[in-house]
Design an enzyme around this catalytic site. Structure first.
Site, PDB file in Angstrom:
ATOM      1  CE  LYS A  85       5.166 -53.388  21.738  1.00  0.00           C
ATOM      2  NZ  LYS A  85       4.738 -52.727  20.340  1.00  0.00           N
ATOM      3  CB  SER A 160       2.612 -55.471  18.529  1.00  0.00           C
ATOM      4  OG  SER A 160       3.393 -54.288  18.474  1.00  0.00           O
ATOM      5  CB  SER A 184       2.218 -51.622  17.262  1.00  0.00           C
ATOM      6  OG  SER A 184       2.399 -52.781  16.525  1.00  0.00           O
TER       7      SER A 184
END
Ligand SMILES: [Zn+2]
Lengths: 499, 493
Positions: A85, A160, A184
């Protein structure tokens, strides 16, 4: 050269790729190449990656192959690619948090988890898309482009950690790291049909994870199945002296504990998980999953978590408060965007005006307000008190039960733009995941079927530091149901598969 | 506002200043408070930095245990109560020298509370309360480039450990403020907590000051004074502010609650600009650090290994060496000087004599050179040897002073200098008698004066002997021999 086609390589999954590499049926370069080609063909349509470092990935792969050829002792997953990420610092590789303000920021250091990936010989393919600064539940808050759900590209993948979930679901990476502040990792895992682990707070080092809400953030894993989750968790977990909130204990051998007995396990079904805000299709999938657990010998019971109602508002005080402070460093002085040189005040104003997206600004304002003189007691302090009550409630529920079950999200993946106009609607996506972060507990989202052709996730919440217990249940459940074996139809044709 | 010089006695009698000081002290650890970067002063800009002290995204603080120990020492030396646990908070504000946009500090649970120190002004001892001692991190250093187009930042200083020492508003005069700072500096140096160099910024002082009618115990409107960058500035700034506020009050005008800057050039305080006013720092607990347990066993260990306090040493100097209180105070202000005294006395057990040498000569030379004792080649052995040379009559005091200046400058042994330069006192009677005879013969007027009963003339004649021997004559012998020469001359007549 092996006889396995690139398409087949990507169909193997991390565990089997690792085995093939160990048996020298594949090289890391072949595997890495297969994923890089797939990214080249598929990323434009899905928006999974923000940065792909082909050269560096292949160099890492070659290095692992060379070491293996020399007969060096390598970790069991050496040579397997991984996606990271874009809020996790990678030395020499752009780390943007999907924000304009860090669009050209290249960290001079590796996050502890990235260093651990490299030590284990994993090959970092690139950095995945996300909601800006991890603020969002759909991926639409990326400052660059939204990621799309491979099960239906007109829908969001959740957020997210949107890009990490998409990359794994669409086989653009065997597995990936995400971060979870209020859901997330788990909510996109749920939307994309993956196993998503949010470890106990303090289990995985936060050093190098760009902070959103420091007391809630935790790096987690996105994988197809529980065995892969156990393997990846084993690589990234454990004490890190560079993170004062990391727990000074070695992580258990997660893969070795996967076979833990399910029979007799006390499962507490959280009553609120079947409340009116939860889609019928989700409720239905969850009921069937509970039947499976009962069939495996788990002792089922019901529990109410009444504090859940207050978790969301309390979270939306604490997380923005911490964020307002954590994001103060993006001021145009040392790195990242600088939008003006006129004066210091002008530089601050214009840089932050141009650099942050609307959701980030909204949360900075919320947090600044909550911490302001005269409001601190009414908001921040009160929210911390609620947090203590949530912890206490979980603590007592987890005395009666070994694991608590809720839906991961109240719905399946929604359409892009569907909730974008209403932030509060969007915040409700994390209704079941937020309380877990507030309490610092571990939780895993496990695929538990489909509703309208879209994946549904079941959330398992365990005792502090009992990730192993959760992974064992997830493993037994998936082995029984096989929900992890489903893959979305390729949204776009994958290069090389015609061969 | 017009320049104010002083207050008349009537106003001084009518109004009383109430002063509290906030002192920042840099701790002398080898590494920074939340990372392992070195803290060496004066290194090339931005060479002692890392992701943590640059505030890079994702970097996290780890507390330096040594910094806590030094902070504990300081708090214990100031007689503070140490709570079982303290915590860190974020103080949020924007400034280019603040890399994270917040400073890690301690807000409502500091490391030490309710302490005191004693000051002595004009022979009167007063106890000044210490409200709190807390830890925080230093900011980067701004270097404003001439021409004013831009500012450079040096992050070597960012993250150097600091403590802030906040006094109670117990100080009543600028002299007391000065005495407080002197004592504080002395204590910090004794504890080896900080070198407390105001010129290098390792000690900084802000003041809170209000004035009220004498005899009341209500506090007046508080004004904060910043930017006082020297001992003198603190004194002058306070003096100015006392006069300003007293005048306002006596004229029936209100004092505005504000922050003012000391303007060294103009010798006045002036209001700080708007944005430095009324900060809302939005303090909240630092989530990247866990609360710090101050285990009583650890605190006891720190206490047990603490060096002697200046007050203790002063008392010991009076008791054990029989020194006057004044000598003890002067010698003990700087632990290095006090240590030098003790080491010299160990070699040459005449405390008062050693004290005189240090107070008159050592401190003067240090002051002239602007150096700390450790930076000079002077050693206790030197002073002890010099004293012995005087005692033995090898050199007289005047020559000893010259020799000492040379020792101070180059660190050579006094006996060596005396031998090399032929400075040894002339105690050889025949040689000196020859000189005395020449002096008597060559100064008939002085001889005449002496004979007519003017005793002063003897001093002149002896002085001439000293001059002829370049000061090397033993003064007592010289006097005796001049008398002898005079007697001889008289006998011949
Ligand atoms: Zn550093």
């Amino acid at each position: 050269m092996s006889g396995i086609s690139p398409r087949d390589i990507r169909g193997l999954g991390a565990t089997d790729i690792a085995a093939a590499l160990r048996r020298r049926e594949l090289t890391s370069v072949e595997v890495t190449q297969a994923y890089l080609e797939a990214i080249g063909a598929g990323n434009a349509g899905l928006g999974a990656y923000l940065t792909v470092d082909e050269q560096e990935a292949l160099a890492q792969a070659r290095e692992v192959d060379a070491r293996r050829a020399k007969g060096e002792e390598l970790g069991p997953y050496a040579g397997v690619p991984v996606a990271v990420k874009d809020n996790i610092s990678t030395r020499g590789l752009r780390t943007t948090c999907a924000s304009r303000i860090l669009e050209n920021y290249v960290p001079p250091y590796d996050a502890t988890v990235v260093a651990r990936l490299r030590q284990s010989g994993l090959v970092v393919l690139g950095k995945t898309n996300m909601d800006e600064f991890a603020m969002g539940s759909s991926g639409e808050n990326s400052a660059f482009f939204p990621a799309r759900n491979p099960w239906d590209p007109s829908r969001v993948p959740g957020g997210s950690s949107s890009g990490s979930a998409v990359a794994v679901a669409a086989s653009l990476a065997p597995w990936a790291l995400g971060s979870d502040t209020g859901g997330s990792v788990r909510q996109p895992a749920s939307f994309c049909g993956l196993v998503g682990v949010k470890p106990t707070y303090g289990r995985v080092s936060r050093y190098g994870l760009v902070a959103f809400a420091s007391s809630l953030d935790q790096i987690g894993t996105l994988t197809h199945d529980a065995a892969e989750a156990a393997a990846l968790m084993g690589i990234i977990s454990g004490y890190d002296p560079a993170d004062s909130t990391s727990v000074p204990e070695p992580a258990p051998d997660y893969p070795a504990l996967l076979g833990r007995e399910i029979r007799g396990l006390r499962v507490g079904v959280v009553r609120e998980g079947f409340g009116e805000g939860v889609e019928p299709g989700v409720q239905e999938a969850l009921r069937r999953a509970l039947d499976v657990l009962a069939g495996l010998g788990a002792v089922m019971g019901e529990v109410s978590l009444s504090m859940t109602t207050y978790a969301l508002p309390a979270y939306y005080v604490i997380a923005p408060a911490e964020a307002s402070s954590n994001l103060a460093r993006y001021d145009g002085v040392r790195y990242g965007l600088r939008a003006s040189n006129r004066s210091v005040t002008d530089m601050y104003g214009r840089t932050r005006q141009a650099g942050f997206g609307p959701e980030v600004k909204r949360r900075i304002m919320l947090g600044t307000y909550a911490l302001s003189a005269g409001y601190y007691d009414a908001y921040y302090k009160k929210a911390q008190q609620i947090r203590t009550l949530i912890k206490n409630e979980f603590s007592s529920a987890l005395q009666s039960y070994d694991v608590l079950v809720t839906p991961t999200a109240p719905s399946v993946a929604f359409r892009l733009g569907e909730k974008a106009a209403d932030p509060v609607q969007m915040y409700y996506q994390d209704y079941f995941t937020i309380p877990v972060n507030m309490a610092g507990l571990p939780a895993v989202s496990v695929p538990c079927g489909f509703s309208g052709g879209l994946p549904v996730g079941m959330q398992l919440i365990g005792r502090w530091f009992d990730e192993a217990g959760l992974l064992a249940i997830a493993h037994a459940y998936l082995e029984t149901t096989g929900w992890h074996r489903f893959r979305p139809e390729p949204a776009v044709s994958v290069a090389g598969e015609a061969r | 506002m017009a320049h104010v010089e002083s207050l008349d006695a009537e106003l001084q009698a009518a109004y009383e200043p109430v002063i509290g000081l906030e002192v920042h002290v840099e701790l002398q650890t080898d590494s920074k408070v939340f990372c392992s970067c070195p803290t060496t002063f004066g290194a090339e800009p931005n060479t002692q930095v890392c992701p943590v002290c640059l505030g890079l995204p994702g970097a996290l603080p780890v507390l330096n245990r040594r910094a806590v120990e030094l902070a504990l020492r300081a708090a214990l030396a100031l007689h503070c109560t140490i709570p079982p646990e303290c915590k860190f908070d974020r103080k949020n504000y924007f400034y280019p020298d603040l890399p994270k946009g917040y400073q890690i500090s301690q807000y409502d649970q500091p490391l030490g509370v309710n302490g005191w120190l004693e000051i002595s002004v004009n022979g009167e001892v007063r106890r000044i309360g210490i409200r709190r001692v807390h830890m925080e991190e230093e900011t980067a250093k701004s270097v404003h480039v001439a021409g004013g187009t831009h500012t450079l930042l040096d992050f070597n200083r960012a993250g150097v450990p600091l403590i802030e020492i906040v006094s109670e508003p117990d100080i009543r005069t600028p002299e007391e403020a000065r005495a407080y700072l002197n004592e504080l500096q002395s204590i910090m140096r004794y504890m080896e907590v900080s070198d407390c160099k105001m010129e290098e910024g390792s000690l900084r002082c802000d003041a809170n000051i209000s004035v009220r009618p004498r005899g009341t115990d209500v506090l007046g409107t508080l004004v904060e004074i910043k930017n006082m960058n020297s001992w003198r500035a603190v004194q002058k700034g306070l003096e100015y502010e006392i006069i300003r506020q007293t005048r306002l009050l006596s004229d029936g005008e209100p004092v505005v609650r504000e922050t003012r800057h000391w303007d060294e050039g103009r010798g006045i305080t002036r209001p700080a600009r708007g944005k430095e006013e009324a900060h809302d720092y939005r303090y909240f607990p630092e989530p990247d650090l866990v609360p710090l347990a101050l285990d009583p066993a650890w605190v006891a260990e720190v206490k047990a290994t603490m060096p002697e306090l200046p007050a203790e040493r002063r008392a010991r100097f009076v008791r054990d060496f029989g020194l006057p209180a004044y000598d003890a105070e002067v010698l003990c202000a700087d632990p290095a000087v006090a240590g030098f005294f003790e080491a010299t006395v160990a070699l040459y057990p005449q405390p008062k004599q050693v004290s005189n040498w240090i107070m008159k000569d050592v401190l003067r030379l240090l002051n002239d050179a602007g150096l700390p004792l450790a930076a000079t080649p002077l050693r206790p052995e030197h002073l002890a040897e010099l004293c012995r040379l005087v005692d033995q009559g090898t050199i007289n005091l005047t020559v000893a002073r010259q020799v000492f200046e040379e020792v101070f400058a180059n660190g050579r042994a006094p006996a060596e200098i005396v031998a090399e330069k032929g400075l040894a006192q002339i105690s050889d009677e025949s040689a000196l008698l020859k000189v005395a005879r020449e002096v008597v013969a060559g100064n008939p007027d002085a001889v005449k004066n002496y004979r007519s009963g003017k005793e002063k003339a003897m001093g002149f004649l002896v002085g001439q002997v000293m001059r002829a021997t370049k000061g090397r004559a033993n003064p007592e012998l010289a006097t005796a021999l001049v008398k002898k020469a005079l007697a001889e001359q008289q006998g011949q007549e």
